[in-house]
Scaffold this active site. Sequence first.
Site, PDB file in Angstrom:
ATOM      1  N   ARG A 196       0.842  -1.196   0.000  1.00  0.00           N
ATOM      2  CA  ARG A 196       0.000   0.000   0.000  1.00  0.00           C
ATOM      3  C   ARG A 196       0.875   1.243   0.000  1.00  0.00           C
ATOM      4  NH1 ARG A 196      -2.506  -0.826   6.056  1.00  0.00           N
ATOM      5  NH2 ARG A 196      -0.621  -0.453   7.219  1.00  0.00           N
ATOM      6  N   THR A 248       3.278   3.964   0.869  1.00  0.00           N
ATOM      7  CA  THR A 248       4.303   4.081   1.919  1.00  0.00           C
ATOM      8  C   THR A 248       4.953   5.469   1.925  1.00  0.00           C
ATOM      9  OG1 THR A 248       6.051   3.340   0.439  1.00  0.00           O
ATOM     10  CG2 THR A 248       4.946   1.631   1.741  1.00  0.00           C
ATOM     11  N   SER A 258       5.907  -2.517 -17.288  1.00  0.00           N
ATOM     12  CA  SER A 258       4.916  -1.451 -17.151  1.00  0.00           C
ATOM     13  C   SER A 258       3.673  -1.947 -16.397  1.00  0.00           C
ATOM     14  CB  SER A 258       4.544  -0.938 -18.547  1.00  0.00           C
ATOM     15  OG  SER A 258       3.409  -0.145 -18.468  1.00  0.00           O
ATOM     16  N   ARG A 318      -2.120   8.332 -11.806  1.00  0.00           N
ATOM     17  CA  ARG A 318      -1.052   7.326 -11.952  1.00  0.00           C
ATOM     18  C   ARG A 318      -1.376   6.288 -13.028  1.00  0.00           C
ATOM     19  NH1 ARG A 318       2.745   7.324  -7.518  1.00  0.00           N
ATOM     20  NH2 ARG A 318       2.377   9.310  -6.507  1.00  0.00           N
ATOM     21  N   CYS A 340      12.906   1.261   0.204  1.00  0.00           N
ATOM     22  CA  CYS A 340      11.791   1.066   1.138  1.00  0.00           C
ATOM     23  C   CYS A 340      11.549  -0.436   1.310  1.00  0.00           C
ATOM     24  CB  CYS A 340      10.574   1.786   0.563  1.00  0.00           C
ATOM     25  SG  CYS A 340       8.984   1.092   0.966  1.00  0.00           S
ATOM     26  N   CYS A 363       8.255  -1.950  -0.001  1.00  0.00           N
ATOM     27  CA  CYS A 363       8.234  -1.911  -1.475  1.00  0.00           C
ATOM     28  C   CYS A 363       9.163  -2.983  -2.037  1.00  0.00           C
ATOM     29  CB  CYS A 363       8.690  -0.547  -1.985  1.00  0.00           C
ATOM     30  SG  CYS A 363       7.855   0.824  -1.179  1.00  0.00           S
TER      31      CYS A 363
HETATM   32  P1  FAD Z   1       6.731   6.819 -10.782  1.00  0.00           P
HETATM   33  O1  FAD Z   1       5.667   5.799 -10.506  1.00  0.00           O
HETATM   34  O2  FAD Z   1       7.983   6.723  -9.966  1.00  0.00           O
HETATM   35  O3  FAD Z   1       7.072   6.692 -12.336  1.00  0.00           O
HETATM   36  C1  FAD Z   1       8.240   7.304 -12.942  1.00  0.00           C
HETATM   37  C2  FAD Z   1       7.900   7.613 -14.392  1.00  0.00           C
HETATM   38  O4  FAD Z   1       7.623   6.377 -15.082  1.00  0.00           O
HETATM   39  C3  FAD Z   1       6.608   8.420 -14.544  1.00  0.00           C
HETATM   40  O5  FAD Z   1       6.895   9.782 -14.541  1.00  0.00           O
HETATM   41  C4  FAD Z   1       6.061   7.963 -15.875  1.00  0.00           C
HETATM   42  O6  FAD Z   1       6.627   8.693 -16.943  1.00  0.00           O
HETATM   43  C5  FAD Z   1       6.533   6.550 -15.998  1.00  0.00           C
HETATM   44  N1  FAD Z   1       5.478   5.579 -15.652  1.00  0.00           N
HETATM   45  C6  FAD Z   1       4.700   5.562 -14.548  1.00  0.00           C
HETATM   46  N2  FAD Z   1       3.922   4.489 -14.545  1.00  0.00           N
HETATM   47  C7  FAD Z   1       4.194   3.796 -15.669  1.00  0.00           C
HETATM   48  C8  FAD Z   1       3.706   2.599 -16.220  1.00  0.00           C
HETATM   49  N3  FAD Z   1       2.816   1.832 -15.598  1.00  0.00           N
HETATM   50  N4  FAD Z   1       4.195   2.189 -17.429  1.00  0.00           N
HETATM   51  C9  FAD Z   1       5.126   2.916 -18.079  1.00  0.00           C
HETATM   52  N5  FAD Z   1       5.643   4.063 -17.576  1.00  0.00           N
HETATM   53  C10 FAD Z   1       5.186   4.506 -16.392  1.00  0.00           C
HETATM   54  N6  FAD Z   1       5.313   3.126  -3.380  1.00  0.00           N
HETATM   55  C11 FAD Z   1       4.408   2.884  -2.394  1.00  0.00           C
HETATM   56  O7  FAD Z   1       3.827   3.821  -1.851  1.00  0.00           O
HETATM   57  N7  FAD Z   1       4.105   1.594  -2.004  1.00  0.00           N
HETATM   58  C12 FAD Z   1       4.707   0.510  -2.577  1.00  0.00           C
HETATM   59  O8  FAD Z   1       4.439  -0.633  -2.189  1.00  0.00           O
HETATM   60  C13 FAD Z   1       5.683   0.744  -3.599  1.00  0.00           C
HETATM   61  N8  FAD Z   1       6.342  -0.281  -4.180  1.00  0.00           N
HETATM   62  C14 FAD Z   1       7.325  -0.014  -5.089  1.00  0.00           C
HETATM   63  C15 FAD Z   1       8.062  -1.079  -5.610  1.00  0.00           C
HETATM   64  C16 FAD Z   1       9.086  -0.829  -6.510  1.00  0.00           C
HETATM   65  C17 FAD Z   1       9.867  -1.990  -7.054  1.00  0.00           C
HETATM   66  C18 FAD Z   1       9.408   0.502  -6.887  1.00  0.00           C
HETATM   67  C19 FAD Z   1      10.542   0.778  -7.824  1.00  0.00           C
HETATM   68  C20 FAD Z   1       8.670   1.556  -6.386  1.00  0.00           C
HETATM   69  C21 FAD Z   1       7.635   1.319  -5.477  1.00  0.00           C
HETATM   70  N9  FAD Z   1       6.880   2.358  -4.953  1.00  0.00           N
HETATM   71  C22 FAD Z   1       5.959   2.099  -3.973  1.00  0.00           C
HETATM   72  C23 FAD Z   1       7.053   3.736  -5.456  1.00  0.00           C
HETATM   73  C24 FAD Z   1       6.072   4.007  -6.621  1.00  0.00           C
HETATM   74  O9  FAD Z   1       6.157   3.011  -7.619  1.00  0.00           O
HETATM   75  C25 FAD Z   1       6.367   5.354  -7.298  1.00  0.00           C
HETATM   76  O10 FAD Z   1       7.686   5.357  -7.765  1.00  0.00           O
HETATM   77  C26 FAD Z   1       6.165   6.543  -6.374  1.00  0.00           C
HETATM   78  O11 FAD Z   1       4.851   6.527  -5.856  1.00  0.00           O
HETATM   79  C27 FAD Z   1       6.369   7.899  -7.143  1.00  0.00           C
HETATM   80  O12 FAD Z   1       5.454   7.948  -8.222  1.00  0.00           O
HETATM   81  P2  FAD Z   1       5.536   8.995  -9.408  1.00  0.00           P
HETATM   82  O13 FAD Z   1       4.145   9.352  -9.772  1.00  0.00           O
HETATM   83  O14 FAD Z   1       6.456  10.088  -9.020  1.00  0.00           O
HETATM   84  O15 FAD Z   1       6.130   8.256 -10.665  1.00  0.00           O
END
Ligand code: FAD
Length: 388
Positions: free
Chosen positions: A148, A150, A189, A221, A313, A316
């Site tokens: 969820r 974090t 993705s 998102r 994290c 995560c």
């Molecule tokens: P991010 O999600 O970091 O995305 C970076 C860039 O990638 C975006 O700007 C966009 O251009 C591109 N992008 C985004 N989504 C997609 C997609 N589906 N397909 C293609 N391109 C895409 N956060 C938590 O709160 N709880 C968790 O359990 C958690 N688990 C994680 C596990 C892993 C392995 C990782 C690497 C991250 C995890 N995170 C978790 C963090 C979360 O995934 C995001 O990175 C964070 O919330 C910041 O989101 P953001 O909107 O800044 O962009």
Amino acid sequence: CKVEKDSTVSTSCNITFQEINNINENIRNDLQSLVNTDFFKYFKLDIYKQCPFWDDSNRLCTDGSCSIDIVEDWSKLPEYWQPEHLSELKDPSNSSDEDLVTDCSFLDQLCNDNKKLQYMQNDIDYCDVNEFESKESVLIDLTKNPERFTGYGGQQSANIWKHIYGENCFSMDTQGKCLAKDAFYRLVSGLHASIGVHISNEMLNSETGQWGPNLEFFMSRVGNFPDRITNIYFNYAVVAKSLWKIMPFLKHLDFCNEYDNDVKGKIINITSQLDSNIFQEDLLFKNDLDYSLKDEFRSRFKNVTKIMDCVDCDTCRLWGKVQTTGYATSLKILFEFDEADEESRQNVVDKLTKYELIALLNTFDRLSQAIEAINSFERMYNKNMNNL
Ligand code: FAD
């Protein structure tokens, strides 16, 4: 969410979004209760493992929401998870081939059967299947550490995603090889999008102190990006097909019924709802030339599972490891199964470790819950639009 529900998910998935929704509705209860059973709810992780790609010695997890709750009271665990039992297993990397008690057969661990099997080093794995038996690994109850929101984000998580997408740069890119490359991107993705759905579905409302869905967050998102939704369905199809493929062999496995009579029944209920058309893996690596592409695909995916050790994290990293291991297991089943050879098929299934099976079913549950949440967010969105 701007996807046509009656259209097929992709070239290699001969099934519509709506058909997947229907399958998911039918299996949801069984799957949810399966991942809550004593066998499927525990996973092991070395939380202090060094990132193999860059120096992460300053890694700190000070925020309460990203730290994990590890199992400390062992007395409440079933016999097959007791330390004495787990320690009967030797680390394959420290033993000679002859006296290895392998974790290849999860049944040997689960049922306390001391039958020794020959440990076989092979190159069909898409992740390091031995890492879970490292002495540093701790046992974690997944149900006590839900995936969820974090607060993990910013440059740290963006960097991890950048590296993961970077693994997608295959050197060969000619006609006929695109489906495999496309599948690799979709897997990553789809994982990213599924995490986004779970974060949006379980956010802490600072006013009420309750965890719950946040539509605005979901739309920003995932919901506003039909390709991300599609990739979650694509991943569902991939994992579902791998479960379908091992269905005949799972029937013969003994899931230690003395511990839980229902486990086998639930697995059979789930797999019997799946359809072989859901994913056509044979379209991906069709000819001899594609074999080198498959090797590259496998080695790049292994890197994705290793990058999880660089996630700062803990919660995560735990769920990242569970899910990348789950996908790695699916890929092994889909691409390393010799269709024509019954013995080799049985062999692949027998050699799945307990952790691969736990990861596989939990990954399927993550995708299943993500699809359920997407449909629920869609209803919320439509209701909001009607009220405007
Ligand atoms: P991010 O999600 O970091 O995305 C970076 C860039 O990638 C975006 O700007 C966009 O251009 C591109 N992008 C985004 N989504 C997609 C997609 N589906 N397909 C293609 N391109 C895409 N956060 C938590 O709160 N709880 C968790 O359990 C958690 N688990 C994680 C596990 C892993 C392995 C990782 C690497 C991250 C995890 N995170 C978790 C963090 C979360 O995934 C995001 O990175 C964070 O919330 C910041 O989101 P953001 O909107 O800044 O962009």
